[in-house]
Design a protein around this motif. Sequence first.
Motif, PDB file in Angstrom:
ATOM      1  N   MET A   1      56.517   5.407  31.799  1.00 35.05           N
ATOM      2  CA  MET A   1      56.727   6.824  31.671  1.00 35.05           C
ATOM      3  C   MET A   1      55.680   7.369  30.818  1.00 35.05           C
ATOM      4  O   MET A   1      55.462   6.947  29.478  1.00 35.05           O
ATOM      5  CB  MET A   1      58.218   7.134  31.119  1.00 35.05           C
ATOM      6  CG  MET A   1      58.399   8.684  31.112  1.00 35.05           C
ATOM      7  SD  MET A   1      60.068   8.874  30.572  1.00 35.05           S
ATOM      8  CE  MET A   1      60.209  10.904  30.748  1.00 35.05           C
ATOM      9  N   ARG A   2      55.132   8.616  30.964  1.00 35.19           N
ATOM     10  CA  ARG A   2      54.233   9.416  30.404  1.00 35.19           C
ATOM     11  C   ARG A   2      54.820  10.707  30.208  1.00 35.19           C
ATOM     12  O   ARG A   2      55.241  11.354  31.186  1.00 35.19           O
ATOM     13  CB  ARG A   2      52.631   9.560  30.921  1.00 35.19           C
ATOM     14  CG  ARG A   2      51.873  10.472  30.541  1.00 35.19           C
ATOM     15  CD  ARG A   2      51.464  10.759  29.103  1.00 35.19           C
ATOM     16  NE  ARG A   2      50.472   9.527  28.956  1.00 35.19           N
ATOM     17  CZ  ARG A   2      49.368   9.690  28.917  1.00 35.19           C
ATOM     18  NH1 ARG A   2      48.621  10.631  29.425  1.00 35.19           N
ATOM     19  NH2 ARG A   2      48.576   8.490  28.604  1.00 35.19           N
ATOM     20  N   VAL A   3      54.902  11.235  28.836  1.00 36.07           N
ATOM     21  CA  VAL A   3      55.634  12.413  28.678  1.00 36.07           C
ATOM     22  C   VAL A   3      54.768  13.553  27.964  1.00 36.07           C
ATOM     23  O   VAL A   3      54.023  13.022  26.973  1.00 36.07           O
ATOM     24  CB  VAL A   3      56.974  12.434  27.638  1.00 36.07           C
ATOM     25  CG1 VAL A   3      57.586  13.547  27.374  1.00 36.07           C
ATOM     26  CG2 VAL A   3      57.713  11.167  28.164  1.00 36.07           C
ATOM     27  N   HIS A   4      54.534  14.526  28.590  1.00 35.44           N
ATOM     28  CA  HIS A   4      53.662  15.708  27.868  1.00 35.44           C
ATOM     29  C   HIS A   4      54.352  16.245  26.556  1.00 35.44           C
ATOM     30  O   HIS A   4      55.557  16.598  26.689  1.00 35.44           O
ATOM     31  CB  HIS A   4      53.389  16.779  28.707  1.00 35.44           C
ATOM     32  CG  HIS A   4      52.400  17.623  28.436  1.00 35.44           C
ATOM     33  ND1 HIS A   4      52.759  18.921  27.647  1.00 35.44           N
ATOM     34  CD2 HIS A   4      50.953  17.622  28.161  1.00 35.44           C
ATOM     35  CE1 HIS A   4      51.352  19.324  27.383  1.00 35.44           C
ATOM     36  NE2 HIS A   4      50.498  18.856  27.340  1.00 35.44           N
ATOM     37  N   PRO A   5      53.908  16.156  25.496  1.00 35.50           N
ATOM     38  CA  PRO A   5      54.307  16.375  24.087  1.00 35.50           C
ATOM     39  C   PRO A   5      54.728  17.925  24.016  1.00 35.50           C
ATOM     40  O   PRO A   5      55.453  18.195  23.091  1.00 35.50           O
ATOM     41  CB  PRO A   5      53.317  16.075  23.192  1.00 35.50           C
ATOM     42  CG  PRO A   5      52.052  15.873  23.813  1.00 35.50           C
ATOM     43  CD  PRO A   5      52.278  15.481  25.253  1.00 35.50           C
ATOM     44  N   SER A   6      54.318  18.681  24.955  1.00 33.27           N
ATOM     45  CA  SER A   6      54.589  20.144  24.894  1.00 33.27           C
ATOM     46  C   SER A   6      54.548  20.889  23.652  1.00 33.27           C
ATOM     47  O   SER A   6      53.292  21.182  23.464  1.00 33.27           O
ATOM     48  CB  SER A   6      55.948  20.211  25.458  1.00 33.27           C
ATOM     49  OG  SER A   6      56.095  19.979  26.714  1.00 33.27           O
ATOM     50  N   ASN A   7      55.599  21.225  22.986  1.00 35.64           N
ATOM     51  CA  ASN A   7      55.382  21.933  21.743  1.00 35.64           C
ATOM     52  C   ASN A   7      54.901  21.157  20.533  1.00 35.64           C
ATOM     53  O   ASN A   7      55.040  21.707  19.421  1.00 35.64           O
ATOM     54  CB  ASN A   7      56.562  22.822  21.459  1.00 35.64           C
ATOM     55  CG  ASN A   7      57.792  21.657  21.702  1.00 35.64           C
ATOM     56  OD1 ASN A   7      57.872  20.551  21.472  1.00 35.64           O
ATOM     57  ND2 ASN A   7      58.998  22.316  21.149  1.00 35.64           N
ATOM     58  N   TYR A   8      54.477  20.000  20.512  1.00 40.20           N
ATOM     59  CA  TYR A   8      54.276  19.199  19.439  1.00 40.20           C
ATOM     60  C   TYR A   8      52.796  18.419  19.842  1.00 40.20           C
ATOM     61  O   TYR A   8      52.406  18.199  20.905  1.00 40.20           O
ATOM     62  CB  TYR A   8      55.188  18.022  19.668  1.00 40.20           C
ATOM     63  CG  TYR A   8      54.861  17.059  18.560  1.00 40.20           C
ATOM     64  CD1 TYR A   8      55.157  17.255  17.205  1.00 40.20           C
ATOM     65  CD2 TYR A   8      54.783  15.782  18.963  1.00 40.20           C
ATOM     66  CE1 TYR A   8      55.335  16.165  16.307  1.00 40.20           C
ATOM     67  CE2 TYR A   8      54.514  14.731  18.095  1.00 40.20           C
ATOM     68  CZ  TYR A   8      54.984  14.700  16.762  1.00 40.20           C
ATOM     69  OH  TYR A   8      54.629  13.935  15.805  1.00 40.20           O
TER      70      TYR A   8
ATOM     71  N   TYR B   1      55.318   7.055  36.065  1.00 38.25           N
ATOM     72  CA  TYR B   1      56.210   8.558  36.159  1.00 38.25           C
ATOM     73  C   TYR B   1      55.553   9.398  34.890  1.00 38.25           C
ATOM     74  O   TYR B   1      55.486   9.075  33.727  1.00 38.25           O
ATOM     75  CB  TYR B   1      57.589   8.388  36.056  1.00 38.25           C
ATOM     76  CG  TYR B   1      58.486   9.586  35.662  1.00 38.25           C
ATOM     77  CD1 TYR B   1      58.513  10.945  36.086  1.00 38.25           C
ATOM     78  CD2 TYR B   1      59.604   9.550  34.514  1.00 38.25           C
ATOM     79  CE1 TYR B   1      58.719  12.034  35.928  1.00 38.25           C
ATOM     80  CE2 TYR B   1      60.219  10.625  34.111  1.00 38.25           C
ATOM     81  CZ  TYR B   1      59.905  11.927  34.980  1.00 38.25           C
ATOM     82  OH  TYR B   1      60.454  12.891  34.641  1.00 38.25           O
ATOM     83  N   GLU B   2      55.095  10.624  35.181  1.00 39.75           N
ATOM     84  CA  GLU B   2      54.859  11.585  34.444  1.00 39.75           C
ATOM     85  C   GLU B   2      55.803  12.811  34.170  1.00 39.75           C
ATOM     86  O   GLU B   2      56.121  13.294  35.263  1.00 39.75           O
ATOM     87  CB  GLU B   2      53.183  12.303  34.657  1.00 39.75           C
ATOM     88  CG  GLU B   2      52.983  12.951  33.425  1.00 39.75           C
ATOM     89  CD  GLU B   2      51.655  13.813  33.534  1.00 39.75           C
ATOM     90  OE1 GLU B   2      51.274  13.742  34.966  1.00 39.75           O
ATOM     91  OE2 GLU B   2      50.804  14.376  32.781  1.00 39.75           O
ATOM     92  N   ASP B   3      56.345  12.969  32.987  1.00 39.84           N
ATOM     93  CA  ASP B   3      57.242  14.418  32.798  1.00 39.84           C
ATOM     94  C   ASP B   3      56.088  15.379  32.141  1.00 39.84           C
ATOM     95  O   ASP B   3      55.666  15.215  30.993  1.00 39.84           O
ATOM     96  CB  ASP B   3      58.232  14.103  31.708  1.00 39.84           C
ATOM     97  CG  ASP B   3      58.982  15.424  31.515  1.00 39.84           C
ATOM     98  OD1 ASP B   3      58.722  16.357  32.043  1.00 39.84           O
ATOM     99  OD2 ASP B   3      59.702  15.347  30.591  1.00 39.84           O
ATOM    100  N   ALA B   4      55.558  16.164  32.935  1.00 43.35           N
ATOM    101  CA  ALA B   4      54.579  17.154  32.664  1.00 43.35           C
ATOM    102  C   ALA B   4      54.995  18.387  31.901  1.00 43.35           C
ATOM    103  O   ALA B   4      54.309  18.986  31.351  1.00 43.35           O
ATOM    104  CB  ALA B   4      53.774  17.448  33.831  1.00 43.35           C
ATOM    105  N   GLY B   5      56.420  18.480  31.887  1.00 44.94           N
ATOM    106  CA  GLY B   5      56.845  19.751  31.148  1.00 44.94           C
ATOM    107  C   GLY B   5      56.562  20.837  31.915  1.00 44.94           C
ATOM    108  O   GLY B   5      57.340  21.051  32.617  1.00 44.94           O
ATOM    109  N   SER B   6      55.637  22.041  31.319  1.00 45.16           N
ATOM    110  CA  SER B   6      55.509  23.176  31.897  1.00 45.16           C
ATOM    111  C   SER B   6      54.351  22.634  33.110  1.00 45.16           C
ATOM    112  O   SER B   6      55.073  23.311  34.209  1.00 45.16           O
ATOM    113  CB  SER B   6      54.679  23.894  30.811  1.00 45.16           C
ATOM    114  OG  SER B   6      54.528  25.238  31.314  1.00 45.16           O
TER     115      SER B   6
ATOM    116  N   GLY C   1      57.894  26.099  24.698  1.00 50.27           N
ATOM    117  CA  GLY C   1      57.197  24.657  24.563  1.00 50.27           C
ATOM    118  C   GLY C   1      56.092  24.496  25.035  1.00 50.27           C
ATOM    119  O   GLY C   1      55.182  23.480  25.205  1.00 50.27           O
ATOM    120  N   SER C   2      55.210  25.831  25.758  1.00 44.93           N
ATOM    121  CA  SER C   2      53.994  25.593  26.221  1.00 44.93           C
ATOM    122  C   SER C   2      52.885  25.988  25.402  1.00 44.93           C
ATOM    123  O   SER C   2      53.030  27.045  24.654  1.00 44.93           O
ATOM    124  CB  SER C   2      53.984  26.302  27.539  1.00 44.93           C
ATOM    125  OG  SER C   2      55.259  26.133  28.240  1.00 44.93           O
TER     126      SER C   2
END
Length: 467
Positions: free
Chosen positions: A229-236, A262-267, A400-401
């Motif tokens: 899993m790859r998570v976009h750190p968004s607001n961080y 899997y990528e959680d791209a957030g915005s 968070g973007s």
Amino acid sequence: MSRPSVSEPSSLRAIPSVDQLLRSETANQFRDLIGAARLTDLARQAIDELREGLQNSSTTETKNELLTKAASRLEELCRHDRSAGIRRVINATGVILHTNLGRAPLSDAARKALTSEAAGYCTVEYDLGTGTRGRRAARVEELLVQVTGGEAGLVVNNCASAALLILSVLARDAETIVSRGELVEIGGDFRVPEVMSNSGTQMVEVGTTNRTKLEDYRRAISDRTRLIMRVHPSNYRIIGFTHAPALKELATLAHEKGLLLYEDAGSGVVTDLSKFGLGEEPLIRDSIDAGVDVVSFSGDKLLGASQAGLIVGRHSVIERLRKHSLYRALRADKLCLAVLEVTLNAHRRGALEEIPALRMLGLSKEVLEQRATEFAKRVNEASDSISARLVPGESAVGGGSGPNVHPATTLISLSHATLTANELEQSLRQQTPPAIGRISDDQLLLDLRTVEPNEEPELLTAVLNMS
Ligand SMILES: *Cc1c(COP(=O)(O)O)cnc(C)c1O
């Protein structure tokens, strides 16, 4: 003990009964508006409060005066009961995707689709061509595929449910590898480790907070691993001495080992927004091109639509998600689908100016300065007690973007002959429609970036009504 005389002023016996209060003019006025049962509850509350207030006081009020007092409290309670809930507000904070204020405002076309297409009976699961059941969200999925380049798409309630669905279906009772630099909390209680445990996958952390190498992932792979899993750190943001493997490297590794990525791209964005300084937001098409098997992103962040979790990726993966019973629990409703359809269509046509969040993001400093100058002039002309002056400032993307993106703006700073900034801010919130500003250094500031030009007359009225 002597009986209290009827004329004894402080007697609790002077308190009106709930029935008496319910026969009052005030009660009659609200009975149909809030319902008889709720009215009775509130009348009881008003009388109880009155009784408590009298316990230790030596009031001289008569029965009639107490009834008037109870009726006035009942009116307050009824009005509060009616005003609670969702109300339109003017967002003068300059935070475009303000999560507390509903994130992305909908386009005119989306509002129209809501009321004229989706609100009543509609083709949410009906095929007009054959007159039989059709696939829910087929059109939105088709548009998703077209704007992202994925093989297939799926829509759920929000990005958090997308993550839950994906992790549950692809990696329950197995291991998911994630970098320690991506174990973030997005706000509103979305925490990556918690979503993992809720979905029944075992999280395997690799690397360090600032640096994770491809080798770290490779070493962590076992015969129980199903997913990376790859998570976009968004607001961080971690800046400085940092490293994370490219998506393409991760995809190659995953596929070599028979795993999925899997990528959680957030915005996430479906249209390149680097001209707005949002080059750090992952372009979903790039993720697909890099070989990611499944990507999720939000509907009400930079896409500019309603709350939704959008999923795109490989056909085989999307079909596994669609067939799982959890999808039935998380799927989007017809109102959301109608908004997504129109908004994705605007992205497909490149008509970004139709999408309010993106239009606001693109407003130039010059246009905002001109609008603020005009607004301040009107305030100063119309009011003796309120004065408006201009100060340079920054707007924010929010939600968070783009935490590093601070578009320049001109703020209107309001001050009052006798009221403090906090009092002004509170008064502005109590206007109709309520307007929300921000307080900084003991000043009430308004940013017109998030105010539609056709809302400016209402905002002006609200400001002039502050007292
Ligand atoms: C915003 C965000 C979420 C949550 O999205 P919702 O649509 O609010 O549920 C999840 N992951 C990331 C990386 C985000 O930025």
